[in-house]
Design a protein around this motif. Sequence first.
Motif, PDB file in Angstrom:
ATOM      1  N   GLY A 147     -39.574 -23.894  27.612  1.00 55.75           N
ATOM      2  CA  GLY A 147     -40.047 -24.547  27.734  1.00 55.75           C
ATOM      3  C   GLY A 147     -40.533 -24.583  29.018  1.00 55.75           C
ATOM      4  O   GLY A 147     -41.782 -23.644  29.239  1.00 55.75           O
ATOM      5  N   CYS A 151     -48.586 -25.094  21.063  1.00 55.95           N
ATOM      6  CA  CYS A 151     -47.612 -24.167  21.141  1.00 55.95           C
ATOM      7  C   CYS A 151     -45.830 -24.870  21.444  1.00 55.95           C
ATOM      8  O   CYS A 151     -44.993 -24.033  20.740  1.00 55.95           O
ATOM      9  N   LEU A 152     -45.797 -25.662  22.070  1.00 56.40           N
ATOM     10  CA  LEU A 152     -44.342 -26.217  22.066  1.00 56.40           C
ATOM     11  C   LEU A 152     -44.696 -27.156  21.191  1.00 56.40           C
ATOM     12  O   LEU A 152     -42.761 -27.189  20.294  1.00 56.40           O
ATOM     13  N   PRO A 187     -40.863 -25.335  19.650  1.00 52.86           N
ATOM     14  CA  PRO A 187     -40.292 -25.076  20.777  1.00 52.86           C
ATOM     15  C   PRO A 187     -39.849 -24.291  21.680  1.00 52.86           C
ATOM     16  O   PRO A 187     -38.905 -24.450  22.778  1.00 52.86           O
ATOM     17  N   GLU A 243     -50.954 -26.013  25.615  1.00 54.22           N
ATOM     18  CA  GLU A 243     -49.705 -26.737  25.360  1.00 54.22           C
ATOM     19  C   GLU A 243     -48.692 -27.012  23.996  1.00 54.22           C
ATOM     20  O   GLU A 243     -47.870 -26.329  23.564  1.00 54.22           O
ATOM     21  N   SER A 259     -40.872 -21.609  22.809  1.00 58.12           N
ATOM     22  CA  SER A 259     -41.794 -20.982  23.974  1.00 58.12           C
ATOM     23  C   SER A 259     -41.890 -20.847  25.346  1.00 58.12           C
ATOM     24  O   SER A 259     -41.300 -21.515  25.033  1.00 58.12           O
TER      25      SER A 259
END
Length: 281
Positions: A207, A138-139, A143, A135, A145
């Motif tokens: 988010g 990924c962000l 950002p 997580e 995603s």
Amino acid sequence: MKKILVTGANGQLGSELSVLSKFYPEFKWIFADRKKITLDNLELLQVQLDKIKPDIVFNCAAYTAVDKAETERELAFTINYSAVELIAKYAFKNDLKLIHISTDYVFDGSSSNALDEDAETNPVNMYGKSKRAGEIACLQENPNSIIIRTSWVYSRFGNNFVKTMQRLMQERDEINVVNDQIGSPTYAADLVQAMLDIIKFSRWIPGIYNYSNEGEITWYEFALSIKELGNYNCKVGGISSSAYSTPAERPRFSLLNKEKIKATYNLNVPDYKKSLKKMFI
């Protein structure tokens, strides 16, 4: 025509997406199994992404063997963290839409209130730690995603709690099920419909989001619902987690608050029992 890449094609979510894809002919669908998208080989994964050139990625693939992850830590982190990091980088560089599937196991289970997306994470096992690392990566790398945390996933496809209960309740006179872990099940077909509704929505709001069916139950209560709908004669007893030892600890409470995804994307989230009935039609 936009191209949607679905990783984990043979899993529960991938299989349900395959069923629904026929109703979305405006997209070109690429369903990738472990050969077409190799998450445990990052160099090959990069080559595969460059070859496919998707416009949208549904990352449904994951290392999900919760107990095995305690000893197969490197493999779990390669698939759930390193591969996710690479996919997120690729999505950001190529301006793709990415929906990545995560889990309620990022929480430690100490809460007594439904967990929203800002609740503190503190995974209690290696699977949860690898998914939380994914997580974060990924962000950080993309950002833009969308991450969807889900829980207790079941479907007509693959191995899952509902199918196991259906089998055991026909084979045995009596079974015991853990009665002190609280959450809510997720019918995979409902979740993939939500994913499709999101990509068809007028706006893309990145988010973390939670998604599971409505309801607050234990695994024991879930089993009782399965017994009722299947009209099985098997006796179902409740036991504590301490009486059912597993290599990996499970969160005692992982009920997800779905208000954010409902409000943001105008989604209807069905009650768990209404969705469970679809398994018996």
